[in-house]
Design a protein around this motif. Structure first.
Motif, PDB file in Angstrom:
ATOM      1  N   GLY A  38       0.592  -1.476   0.091  1.00 39.49           N
ATOM      2  CA  GLY A  38       0.149  -0.028   0.072  1.00 39.49           C
ATOM      3  C   GLY A  38       0.835   1.125   0.070  1.00 39.49           C
ATOM      4  O   GLY A  38       2.078   1.081   0.488  1.00 39.49           O
ATOM      5  N   ALA A  39       0.171   2.185  -0.559  1.00 41.90           N
ATOM      6  CA  ALA A  39       0.974   3.704  -0.689  1.00 41.90           C
ATOM      7  C   ALA A  39      -0.229   4.609  -0.452  1.00 41.90           C
ATOM      8  O   ALA A  39      -1.193   4.474  -1.111  1.00 41.90           O
ATOM      9  N   ASN A  40       0.338   5.681   0.294  1.00 40.86           N
ATOM     10  CA  ASN A  40      -0.960   6.945   0.297  1.00 40.86           C
ATOM     11  C   ASN A  40       0.103   8.443   0.498  1.00 40.86           C
ATOM     12  O   ASN A  40       0.945   8.264   1.219  1.00 40.86           O
ATOM     13  N   TYR A  41      -0.660   9.170  -0.350  1.00 38.58           N
ATOM     14  CA  TYR A  41       0.253  10.461  -0.135  1.00 38.58           C
ATOM     15  C   TYR A  41      -1.104  11.572   0.207  1.00 38.58           C
ATOM     16  O   TYR A  41      -2.225  11.546  -0.445  1.00 38.58           O
ATOM     17  N   GLU A  42      -0.933  12.248   1.470  1.00 35.32           N
ATOM     18  CA  GLU A  42      -1.890  13.330   1.776  1.00 35.32           C
ATOM     19  C   GLU A  42      -1.273  14.490   2.078  1.00 35.32           C
ATOM     20  O   GLU A  42      -0.178  14.726   2.554  1.00 35.32           O
ATOM     21  N   GLU A  50       2.637   7.463   3.246  1.00 34.36           N
ATOM     22  CA  GLU A  50       2.937   6.223   3.980  1.00 34.36           C
ATOM     23  C   GLU A  50       3.089   5.274   2.819  1.00 34.36           C
ATOM     24  O   GLU A  50       2.368   5.039   1.908  1.00 34.36           O
ATOM     25  N   LEU A  51       3.878   4.288   3.475  1.00 29.33           N
ATOM     26  CA  LEU A  51       4.082   3.139   2.797  1.00 29.33           C
ATOM     27  C   LEU A  51       3.836   1.923   3.391  1.00 29.33           C
ATOM     28  O   LEU A  51       4.335   2.067   4.828  1.00 29.33           O
ATOM     29  N   SER A  52       3.230   0.737   3.024  1.00 24.89           N
ATOM     30  CA  SER A  52       2.751  -0.467   4.012  1.00 24.89           C
ATOM     31  C   SER A  52       2.864  -1.526   3.379  1.00 24.89           C
ATOM     32  O   SER A  52       2.722  -1.598   2.023  1.00 24.89           O
ATOM     33  N   SER A  53       3.358  -2.843   4.227  1.00 24.23           N
ATOM     34  CA  SER A  53       3.384  -4.040   3.318  1.00 24.23           C
ATOM     35  C   SER A  53       2.854  -4.991   4.343  1.00 24.23           C
ATOM     36  O   SER A  53       3.248  -4.826   5.705  1.00 24.23           O
ATOM     37  N   THR A  54       1.930  -5.780   3.733  1.00 22.71           N
ATOM     38  CA  THR A  54       1.130  -6.663   4.816  1.00 22.71           C
ATOM     39  C   THR A  54       1.077  -8.038   4.234  1.00 22.71           C
ATOM     40  O   THR A  54       0.789  -8.414   3.216  1.00 22.71           O
TER      41      THR A  54
END
Length: 356
Positions: free
Chosen positions: A136-140, A160-164
């Protein structure tokens, strides 16, 4: 090419009485508030894709304080793509322009934040596979429309960068390990530039023994770019569980512990919160909602600790297939160690919601 196209308009009209709409300890102001909130959803669905565009406007009229009249705007776009059984992609973008009458700068002017974001999650692995991975990635961007540079110190960009990683341990239960990296870059307040690193592990399950949910436990660390600001660390959890003892009755528990961004001079806020809610269908057209929330906010680098409680009661009656009538009551209380930050608040409401 899409196989179906839908357009769903909804209109909510409500009347509120708020006995402390600025959420202050002294010199409380009360008002009847009329809310008119139309929502429009345009959706399209194909064999391997789905799209949705949602716009909502929420206009509040303060009958005892017309200078606080305002209209909030919300725009969201979502898209989903299933390339094959193992590859899926979800994208989202949003824009919110709001005005808060219960902001801490109400003696000067209300907070007027604008938030925009774009993000997505790519999933590798079939639903029935033993293992799956989410990336996942998100820019705010957070900006304020206030004059005289009020709230300028809070404006920031967040990446934000995430890995699950999921591993199936039972037919409807998966173990998970999740890693996150969040970078906060402030427009003018370089003192708060930082990055958060979190590592979590837990379980997620679907409709097992009348329950479903996700539990994640781990730790989080916030590192500031400036050496003069103390780094923060601590345990972290996110829990969301739903229990359905009957088809017409549902209990939900949501709780989290995390390090949030600072405010009012704090470098960060350690938050621990929990919300318990119960929805019950008494008759085919009559349902009730009860909720209780508690939050403990520990401000770092300043002497402040807020304990916030909220109780909500609601009753909804479906008069027609297209028309709902709701009544409700909310009590909120903030017990703060900071001078002038505590308050009590009572909100009474009746609303009508129509949709096609």
């Amino acid at each position: 090419m899409s196989e179906s196209l839908t357009f769903t308009p909804t209109l909510e009209v409500g009347e509120w009485y708020d006995d402390n709409f600025r959420a202050v300890e002294e010199n409380e102001e009360s008002s009847w508030i009329t809310r008119i909130a139309p929502t429009f959803v345009l959706g399209a669905k194909g064999r391997k894709s789905a799209y949705a565009l949602t716009y909502k406007a929420s206009s509040d009229i303060f009958h005892s304080s017309r200078k606080d009249d305002n209209t909030d705007h919300y725009l969201f776009a979502d898209a989903g793509f299933m390339f094959d059984a193992r590859n899926n992609l979800k994208l989202n973008a949003g824009y919110q322009q709001v005005e808060d009458t219960d902001s801490k700068d109400q003696n000067v002017q209300n907070d007027k934040p604008t938030t925009s974001n774009i993000g997505g999650v790519y999933t590798y692995g079939a639903k029935t596979a033993r293992a799956q991975v989410d990336l996942g990635a998100n820019y705010e961007e957070l900006r304020y429309r206030n004059t005289d540079h009020i709230n300028a110190e809070n404006e920031r960009d967040t990446t934000e960068l995430s890995s699950t990683f999921y591993y199936r341990v039972a037919p409807k239960t998966r173990a998970l390990v999740e890693a996150r990296h969040t970078d906060f870059e402030y427009v003018s307040n370089d003192r708060l530039n930082s990055n958060n690193i979190a590592l979590l592990g837990g379980l997620t399950w679907d409709a097992t023994a009348k329950t479903s949910g996700t539990v994640k436990f781990g730790g989080e660390k916030k590192r500031f770019d400036e050496s003069g600001v103390d780094d923060q660390s601590g345990s972290m959890w996110e829990v969301g569980v739903s229990w359905k003892p009957r088809t017409y009755s549902t209990f939900n528990l949501n709780t989290r512990r995390a390090i949030d961004e600072g405010d009012d001079g704090a470098s960060a806020i350690k938050v621990q919160s929990a919300t318990l809610s119960w929805k019950h269908d008494w008759l085919e057209r009559l349902s009730s909602d009860v909720s209780y929330s508690y939050s403990d906010e520990e401000y770092q680098d300043i002497d402040r600790d807020d304990k916030i409680k909220s109780l909500g009661l609601g009753l909804t009656y479906k008069m027609r297939r297209w028309l709902d009538v709701g009544v409700g009551y909310t009590y909120a209380e903030d017990d703060s160690t900071a001078i002038g930050e505590s308050y009590e608040r009572n909100i009474y409401m009746i609303r009508f919601t129509g949709s096609l």
